[in-house]
Design an enzyme around this catalytic site. Sequence first.
Site, mmCIF file in Angstrom:
data_model
loop_
_atom_site.group_PDB
_atom_site.id
_atom_site.type_symbol
_atom_site.label_atom_id
_atom_site.label_comp_id
_atom_site.label_asym_id
_atom_site.label_seq_id
_atom_site.Cartn_x
_atom_site.Cartn_y
_atom_site.Cartn_z
ATOM 1 N N LEU A 15 0.839 -1.204 0.000
ATOM 2 C CA LEU A 15 0.000 0.000 0.000
ATOM 3 C C LEU A 15 0.873 1.253 0.000
ATOM 4 O O LEU A 15 0.745 2.124 0.859
ATOM 5 C CB LEU A 15 -0.908 0.005 1.233
ATOM 6 C CG LEU A 15 -1.905 -1.146 1.338
ATOM 7 C CD1 LEU A 15 -2.667 -1.044 2.654
ATOM 8 C CD2 LEU A 15 -2.877 -1.126 0.160
ATOM 9 N N HIS A 16 1.751 1.355 -1.001
ATOM 10 C CA HIS A 16 2.744 2.428 -1.029
ATOM 11 C C HIS A 16 2.162 3.777 -0.605
ATOM 12 O O HIS A 16 2.638 4.429 0.330
ATOM 13 C CB HIS A 16 3.311 2.577 -2.442
ATOM 14 C CG HIS A 16 3.942 1.362 -3.000
ATOM 15 N ND1 HIS A 16 5.182 0.910 -2.603
ATOM 16 C CD2 HIS A 16 3.522 0.487 -3.957
ATOM 17 C CE1 HIS A 16 5.509 -0.176 -3.283
ATOM 18 N NE2 HIS A 16 4.513 -0.452 -4.120
ATOM 19 N N ASP A 17 1.153 4.241 -1.327
ATOM 20 C CA ASP A 17 0.659 5.610 -1.155
ATOM 21 C C ASP A 17 -0.076 5.795 0.163
ATOM 22 O O ASP A 17 -0.046 6.879 0.751
ATOM 23 C CB ASP A 17 -0.250 5.985 -2.325
ATOM 24 C CG ASP A 17 0.494 6.009 -3.644
ATOM 25 O OD1 ASP A 17 1.729 6.166 -3.622
ATOM 26 O OD2 ASP A 17 -0.154 5.862 -4.693
#
Length: 320
Positions: free
Chosen positions: A242-244
């Site tokens: 869930l990078h962002d």
Amino acid sequence: MAASQLIIDTDPGVDDAFAISLAALSEDVDLLGVTTVFGNVPLEHTTRNALRVLQLCGRADVPVAAGAARPLIHPQAARAGHIHGEDGLSGRSAALPEPERDIEPGGAIKLLVGLLEEAGEPVTIAPIGPLTNIALLLAAHPHVKAKIDRIVLMGGGVNRGNTTATAEFNIWSDPEAARRVLVEENVPCVMVPLDLTYKCAVDAEWLAKLAAGGPIGAALNALTPDYLASYRRSLGWDGIVLHDAVAVAEAIRPGILRTETYPIEVETSFGPGRGSTLVDSRLPGLRGEGEGAGAPSTVQVAMDTDVDGLGEFVLGRLTR
């Protein structure tokens, strides 16, 4: 306590959809606006996806404006449809509700300037796509820097890349814009790199809890099949990164990520290192010797977090 004021600049993107929802559903966040940029998929898709995600969250009150459709100078070499699906949301964007609100006239920079000028206190900006809009904003309207509390961006890597061996996708998509923001502008920045976001990957059990946590969580989980398939190959187990959302968590709750301040450069040549973020983690006494005069730009780089606590924070906000 007053809600913190936040603007998101984004290229949805599955992880962007999670990040937008995280902010939109947080009662302690005043989400002033969302601006869109090319990136994972073309601007037309990223803008429509942002509108639909906000509608899913019941946040048609949040204005959305479309920004840059291409990098500052050189064309984007490739997009990320093979990871996010050709529409950016695993081919399932049409399953989200149709937006009640249209995009704002005048574009992203006009909206950003207006929101910043009207704000009664400094605003956090969370760019979670290529930094083209932010570079344009700071270059054309330098007076708004005083209204920016900090820029919390997802991008870059300390010891790894994902698009190339050394370059992360958001920075690689427009290295010239990234260099202007991270190196040339005097605005406080927190960089949330791949090294940390991969540590924060969530597994199938987390996704099952999300899906069971209510209609919004179920809808977000339904956007993940292409994304999940891609990360199954890279992680070796069923999960997604869930990078962002990791960056937006820091924008919402400062200090949820542990940061270190380092000098930084962005590689804009056309060699194999193009788009790399060069984080100088040498001991202070070793930095800059024989490298010419002038103090290097420094950025707060997110290096660690309570991974389980972060996962619970994001899940709790998305299912409350």
